[in-house]
Design an enzyme around this catalytic site. Sequence first.
Site, short mmCIF file in Angstrom:
data_model
loop_
_atom_site.label_atom_id
_atom_site.label_comp_id
_atom_site.label_asym_id
_atom_site.label_seq_id
_atom_site.Cartn_x
_atom_site.Cartn_y
_atom_site.Cartn_z
N ASP A 138 -10.48 1.62 -3.41
CA ASP A 138 -10.93 1.29 -2.05
C ASP A 138 -12.44 1.22 -1.95
O ASP A 138 -12.99 0.89 -0.90
CB ASP A 138 -10.41 2.34 -1.05
CG ASP A 138 -8.97 2.11 -0.66
OD1 ASP A 138 -8.44 1.03 -0.94
OD2 ASP A 138 -8.36 3.03 -0.08
N ASP A 178 0.83 -1.20 0.00
CA ASP A 178 0.00 0.00 0.00
C ASP A 178 0.86 1.25 0.00
O ASP A 178 2.06 1.21 0.32
CB ASP A 178 -0.93 -0.02 1.22
CG ASP A 178 -2.26 0.66 0.95
OD1 ASP A 178 -2.36 1.45 -0.01
OD2 ASP A 178 -3.22 0.39 1.70
#
Length: 707
Positions: free
Chosen positions: A505, A441
């Site tokens: 997301d 990430d």
Amino acid sequence: MEETCYRLTSNATDVIIVLAPFPEIVYWGAHLAWFSPQDCHSLTRPVANGRLDVDSPITLMAESGHGLFGAPGLEGHRNGQDASPVFTPVRVEQQGNALTIFCEDVNAGLGLVSELVLTDSGVLKLRHALTNQRAQPWQVDRFAVTLPVPERAGEVMAFHGRWIREFQPHRVALSHDGFVLENRRGRTSHEHFPALIAGTPGFHEQQGDVWGVHLGWSGNHRIKCEAKTDGRRLIQAEALYLPGEMALEEGETLHTPWLYASFSATGLNGMSQQFHRFLRDEIIRFPGDKPRPVHLNTWEGIYFDHDPAYIMQMASRAAELGVERFIIDDGWFKGRNDDHAALGDWYLDENKYPDGLMPVINHVKSLGMEFGIWVEPEMINPDSDLCRAHPDWVLALPGYPKTTGRHQWVLNLSIPEAFDYLVERLSWLLGEHPVDYVKWDMNRELVQPGHHGRAAADAQTRQFYRLLDTLRTRFPQVEFESCASGGGRIDYEVLTRSHRFWASDNNDALERSTIQRGMSYFYPPEVMGAHIGNSRCHATFRQHSIAFRGLTALFGHMGLELDPVTADADEYAGYQRYATLYKRWRGLIHSGTMWRVAMPDNTTQVQGVVSEDKTQGLWLVSQLAMPDYTLPGALRIPGLEPGARYQIRLEDPSTLPLTGAGGHTMRKLPGWMTSPVSASGEWLAQAGLQLPVMDPETALLIVVERV
């Protein structure tokens, strides 16, 4: 040089380059069956009245010294000198469809090498290399690849976005001046995906000439499409350098990122199919060459609340669902109980995992699943042991406040000790645990990135590449996912080092329909992470049926993002059904030719995939909003063999509501849904298949099979 005309050719595309007197692409378009170098003389330009007395070519570098009066491909200087180079070819090498042009400007003391490669897919790869040939440094302000496009390219399509809303397309007319796409966020970005499509006005999925480009670069970038006052058009693409960021010492060489370009005479589908084939041929490589496994990621199920016993219970339930890869997300390392602290402290949280990670990993693997784990190595929290020990490791300019994002700073990867620390800790994680998969990430932009007081955004990107390269060399069996708050770092260069993108997301199936369609213009489904989330999406709080969520996630690399332990019986059965459905069809979805169909009613979205041998096709029809018309019309299905006959069926009848609003009115279905129907590929392409009436935010899956 005797030869002045060079040809790069593929079944779909030709590129013609002339070198007299300067390197210039004179043709980039459909394959030419009867080309002769003499043909190029037909494109000799006149000289306009009231202008310069000589022609101004749009060369590969678009030098201002030719009198173009636009942005040149190269801007810079040597202490104010040598600031307007004009490059002359001195040598050319051609090996098949790869052309290398060596140029120099002896006055400016600069050498230039231009590489052009036309792949079998029809995708053209280009990049430049600039070398400083003198003792004094040459400051590089801009360094771009320039591609001319024909005058008929009168419309531009690009993509905007933001967090949880990536890959949103928009269009502008290109008749005068230009369109500029500029990103200064330090990563590829949600906002400005580095791609641009120019085409004939009104081009769409199956019609029009289009010229699409993508810059393979994970940092700051600029792409522009310009219509000059003489009517000519060009595209420029470049890594964007901050002031003072890039200077070449004597003998040093700077490469532009690779620019990937595709021409299609059959609209956006033809362009996408070329890009997909190119990626499958030359970039996408999976360890073991195995099918893309069904994921379960723990993030939206437990967030930071890690209890090994409960996680093992989640894993057991996941295995029953048919999950093949189980990933522990954020929260496993020491002091990580929320997003305020501990980034950088890549040691196991022994309070949460008193017996270590191995009991969980062994349990996951005993269930026949692979094990994956989340990291965010490029970040550091102010509240971390690492930051307290090494506050000077933060990527920043001295004397200015350091802005946090998601309560974190960025670790300066140009500091050797910081880089080595990450290599050591990640080698511990991957070397002492049988990890199969890493979700990597990167959750914030770069603000005033500095190293030794100078701008360092470009250097940070290159060091990220080096870090990932180092780990992949040490652990070649590990797959990596590129995630940056979802879709913030998606590009071809990072794909050379990773195996999957987290597209967004946002797991809201309605939003994902647009996000994934936008992403599909440049990426095939097998690298597009697409998960089934909870019935109520945590990003939008919208609720959707398991059928709509399941089918939306099908045309990607499917996974689940939830807690299977708390799922009710209906949801649980749905997860299992769509994991099974994905396994049944992933071989086709991840290898076939993808098509998008433009429907007259824009509330209906259609995409499909047809096998290479054209024996099978799978089509997803999604009703995104209330339709404009009471009847949906016919779906014309492209890509099939015209003379073959195909049986048509609904793959999952449970997805289609058979009652109207309030459940009062039974609907009459199209004939093919109530009795066996076959039709020729020609008929399905020209006349089509009548669609049923669908409610908003529902989907259905259609199978066509050759008989």
